[in-house]
Design a protein around this motif. Structure first.
Motif, short mmCIF file in Angstrom:
data_model
loop_
_atom_site.label_atom_id
_atom_site.label_comp_id
_atom_site.label_asym_id
_atom_site.label_seq_id
_atom_site.Cartn_x
_atom_site.Cartn_y
_atom_site.Cartn_z
N ILE A 95 -82.55 -55.85 -25.92
CA ILE A 95 -83.01 -55.08 -24.77
C ILE A 95 -84.41 -54.54 -25.08
N PRO A 96 -85.44 -55.04 -24.38
CA PRO A 96 -86.83 -54.71 -24.77
C PRO A 96 -87.17 -53.23 -24.66
N SER A 97 -86.46 -52.49 -23.79
CA SER A 97 -86.77 -51.07 -23.60
C SER A 97 -86.10 -50.17 -24.64
N LEU A 98 -85.24 -50.76 -25.49
CA LEU A 98 -84.54 -49.99 -26.52
C LEU A 98 -85.13 -50.26 -27.89
N THR A 99 -85.11 -49.25 -28.75
CA THR A 99 -85.56 -49.42 -30.13
C THR A 99 -84.55 -50.26 -30.91
N ASP A 133 -87.26 -47.50 -35.50
CA ASP A 133 -87.97 -46.89 -34.37
C ASP A 133 -88.85 -47.88 -33.62
N ARG A 134 -88.88 -49.12 -34.05
CA ARG A 134 -89.70 -50.13 -33.38
C ARG A 134 -88.95 -50.76 -32.21
N TYR A 135 -89.72 -51.41 -31.34
CA TYR A 135 -89.14 -52.14 -30.22
C TYR A 135 -89.16 -53.64 -30.54
N PRO A 136 -88.29 -54.42 -29.88
CA PRO A 136 -88.20 -55.85 -30.21
C PRO A 136 -89.53 -56.58 -30.25
N GLN A 143 -86.98 -60.77 -38.01
CA GLN A 143 -86.50 -59.40 -37.85
C GLN A 143 -85.69 -59.27 -36.56
N GLN A 144 -86.16 -59.90 -35.49
CA GLN A 144 -85.40 -59.87 -34.24
C GLN A 144 -84.03 -60.52 -34.42
#
Length: 219
Positions: A95-99, A133-136, A143-144
């Motif tokens: 989910i791109p909007s989630l860390t 704390d990063r985003y996708p 890492q993804q």
């Protein structure tokens, strides 16, 4: 854990019906792993989508943890996915909007099985401690993929399905991701079904089968 019997699936094309699966039989025990081999277009993804209750079979039976999927409503299929399955498909579906932290927690939260100790262990084992704390979009492909594997296992599913989970990674990173997946599967005791075109990676799993012309054969 998983039983597939006489599975058939066809799709309508401009040239007529295309039979993708022609009587597939498959079993997978709890705590065991199985590699599903086959060339591109052989039907591996179709089979995984049917097992994940994302599509309906034309004929045959799928039993997941003693539950028959035949005739289940979409609501019940969705509940089955939440309760029983961890899924890592090629698209990853982060989910791109989630860390990273929230992506890892998401599935476990909605199933009501969030466990802080297990969450922390996943973060540690997956090497994501400095990335939570990063985003996708701020992560590398490897890492993804780690986040996707961690999210799929966060709720301790009964069965982990992975469709070419290392297909977009270089060999070293792919090996690392598979090592982590196998390690975490062993830790949870869930069953593991992985579709891959790599015989080298397939040999890392307990058993191997090959999908050819719509039917399975032991490799």
């Amino acid at each position: 854990m998983l039983t597939v019997r006489g599975l058939h699936k066809s799709y309508v094309t401009p040239q007529g019906a295309l039979a993708v699966l022609k009587g597939v039989d498959l079993t997978l025990e709890t705590g065991s792993s199985l590699a599903l081999l086959g060339e591109s277009g052989s039907g591996k993804s179709t089979l995984l989508h049917l097992i994940a209750a994302l599509d309906e079979v034309d004929a045959g039976e799928i039993w997941l943890d003693g539950i028959s999927m035949t005739g289940l409503s979409e609501t019940k299929r969705a509940a089955l996915r939440r309760e029983k399955l961890g899924i890592v498909f090629q698209q990853l579906n982060l989910i791109p909007s989630l860390t990273v932290h929230d992506n890892l927690e998401f599935h476990a939260r909605i199933t009501g099985r969030f466990d802080t100790a297990w969450q922390n262990e996943l973060v540690e084992r997956l090497g994501l401690k400095c990335l939570t704390d990063r985003y996708p979009e701020q992560l590398s492909g490897g890492q993804q993929q780690r986040v996707a594997v961690g999210g799929a296992l966060a709720a301790r599913p009964r069965l982990l399905l992975a469709d070419e989970p290392t297909g977009n990674l270089d060999e070293a990173t792919g090996d690392e991701v598979l090592n982590l997946a196998l390690d975490l599967v062993h830790a949870t005791g869930c069953a593991f079904l992985m579709a891959t075109h790599s015989h080298r990676l397939a040999k890392r799993l307990d058993r191997q089968v090959t999908l050819t012309s719509g039917v399975l054969a032991t490799s």
